[in-house]
Scaffold this active site. Structure first.
Site, mmCIF file in Angstrom:
data_model
loop_
_atom_site.group_PDB
_atom_site.id
_atom_site.type_symbol
_atom_site.label_atom_id
_atom_site.label_comp_id
_atom_site.label_asym_id
_atom_site.label_seq_id
_atom_site.Cartn_x
_atom_site.Cartn_y
_atom_site.Cartn_z
ATOM 1 N N ASP A 7 7.979 60.048 22.747
ATOM 2 C CA ASP A 7 8.056 58.591 22.624
ATOM 3 C C ASP A 7 8.578 58.082 23.958
ATOM 4 O O ASP A 7 9.045 58.860 24.802
ATOM 5 C CB ASP A 7 9.021 58.232 21.477
ATOM 6 N N SER A 8 8.542 56.756 24.130
ATOM 7 C CA SER A 8 9.133 56.188 25.339
ATOM 8 C C SER A 8 10.625 56.484 25.411
ATOM 9 O O SER A 8 11.198 56.487 26.491
ATOM 10 C CB SER A 8 8.925 54.673 25.329
ATOM 11 N N CYS A 70 4.919 57.265 18.791
ATOM 12 C CA CYS A 70 5.040 55.955 19.431
ATOM 13 C C CYS A 70 3.750 55.186 19.174
ATOM 14 O O CYS A 70 2.660 55.680 19.489
ATOM 15 C CB CYS A 70 5.238 56.167 20.932
ATOM 16 N N GLU A 148 17.848 52.135 22.027
ATOM 17 C CA GLU A 148 18.087 52.918 23.248
ATOM 18 C C GLU A 148 19.580 52.979 23.580
ATOM 19 O O GLU A 148 20.050 53.944 24.181
ATOM 20 C CB GLU A 148 17.312 52.330 24.431
ATOM 21 N N CYS A 180 6.703 49.956 15.155
ATOM 22 C CA CYS A 180 7.260 50.572 16.357
ATOM 23 C C CYS A 180 8.290 51.575 15.867
ATOM 24 O O CYS A 180 9.088 51.269 14.974
ATOM 25 C CB CYS A 180 7.926 49.482 17.216
ATOM 26 N N HIS A 182 10.883 52.605 17.053
ATOM 27 C CA HIS A 182 12.286 52.263 17.278
ATOM 28 C C HIS A 182 12.897 51.501 16.101
ATOM 29 O O HIS A 182 14.117 51.334 16.060
ATOM 30 C CB HIS A 182 12.440 51.411 18.543
HETATM 31 N N1 DGL Z 1 8.707 53.353 20.116
HETATM 32 C C1 DGL Z 1 7.614 52.666 20.646
HETATM 33 C C2 DGL Z 1 6.525 52.304 19.673
HETATM 34 O O1 DGL Z 1 6.439 52.858 18.617
HETATM 35 C C3 DGL Z 1 7.698 51.865 21.894
HETATM 36 C C4 DGL Z 1 8.939 51.106 22.248
HETATM 37 C C5 DGL Z 1 8.870 50.721 23.711
HETATM 38 O O2 DGL Z 1 9.030 51.624 24.529
HETATM 39 O O3 DGL Z 1 8.626 49.541 24.030
HETATM 40 O O4 DGL Z 1 5.706 51.483 19.969
#
Ligand code: DGL
Length: 260
Positions: A7-8, A70, A148, A180, A182
């Site tokens: 993931d990011s 992600c 984060e 997302c 996150h």
């Molecule tokens: N966790 C990510 C997603 O599912 C991306 C969050 C990000 O880096 O902007 O899209």
């Protein structure tokens, strides 16, 4: 045979958690591309380049299945990864289909990144499943930042989440899609801001798909009696990532640096 996820940053840990529950005996390698986080506002081309670098790093470390944990990276790069890698790739997308099935008011909202929401894949998803409901879309970059920072609770985090969610509830939205990875770690705050809403997280479905793909890719289910090994890596600074990673994962773990 191990399963690699990237993931990011730390959001994909919500997917890793679900994969761990589905496949407790498999080794998992998790890569957080912290040096390039967030992916949401990055140009698609750069998300593609980073996704390929992360996936190749995982394969180099022995991953025999790659999970794109992600939504943004899936939207930008899943086809590229599937044509570039010699291992199966599991991607993910916002759970609009279950949301449409769940809504009673006919108003659903997809919380995601701008990258996911402006991508072609999402447009196709809405075309396919969203015809008979109103689909609101909300990019929530401040929620990515909370995760984060490992800030999953407290008045500040609650007010950031409520700032996105409360206006949707006031407008009659009764179903929220966590589009997302996150956002599942913030689920308690989201539920507090929208106590009546149905919340859709595709993490468990992705884990089930990963289990099917891992079985088909070979190796037994891995039921050796020993829990699989967990490896965590970041392209950022492991020392500064480790505390937030521990909060999101739920326990302290070693974090190594990935050069990719
Ligand atoms: N966790 C990510 C997603 O599912 C991306 C969050 C990000 O880096 O902007 O899209």
């Amino acid at each position: 045979m191990s399963i690699g996820l990237f993931d990011s940053g730390l959001g994909g840990l919500s997917v890793a958690r679900a994969v761990r529950a589905a496949l407790p005996y498999r080794d998992l390698i998790y890569l957080a591309d912290t040096a390039y986080c967030p992916y949401g506002p990055l140009p698609v081309e750069q998300v593609r380049t980073r996704s390929l670098a992360c996936a190749r790093w995982l394969v180099g470390r022995g991953a025999r299945v790659v999970v794109v944990a992600c939504n943004t990276a899936t939207s930008a790069a899943v086809e590229l990864l599937r044509t570039s890698l010699a291992v199966p790739v599991v991607g993910m997308e916002p759970g609009l289909k279950p949301a449409v099935a769940a809504t009673r008011t006919g108003r659903v909202a997809v919380l995601a990144t701008s990258g996911t929401l402006t991508g072609e894949r999402f447009a196709r998803l809405v075309e396919r499943f969203g015809a008979r409901v109103e689909v609101r879309t909300v990019a929530c970059p401040a929620m990515v930042r909370l995760v984060e920072a490992g800030e999953l609770a407290g008045p500040y985090a609650a007010s950031v989440v409520a700032g996105y969610v409360a206006p949707l509830v006031a407008d009659g939205v009764d179903t929220l899609v966590l589009g997302c990875t996150h956002f599942p770690p913030l689920r308690a705050l989201i539920a507090a801001a929208a106590p009546e809403a149905t919340i859709i997280d595709t993490g468990p479905a992705v884990a089930a798909q990963t289990a099917r793909v891992a079985l088909a890719a070979g190796g037994r289910a891995g039921a050796t009696g020993d829990a699989g090994r967990l490896t965590f890596a970041t392209t950022g600074d492991p020392l500064s990532v480790a505390p937030a990673l521990a909060r999101v994962w739920g326990e302290s773990v070693d974090v190594e640096r990935a050069a990719c």
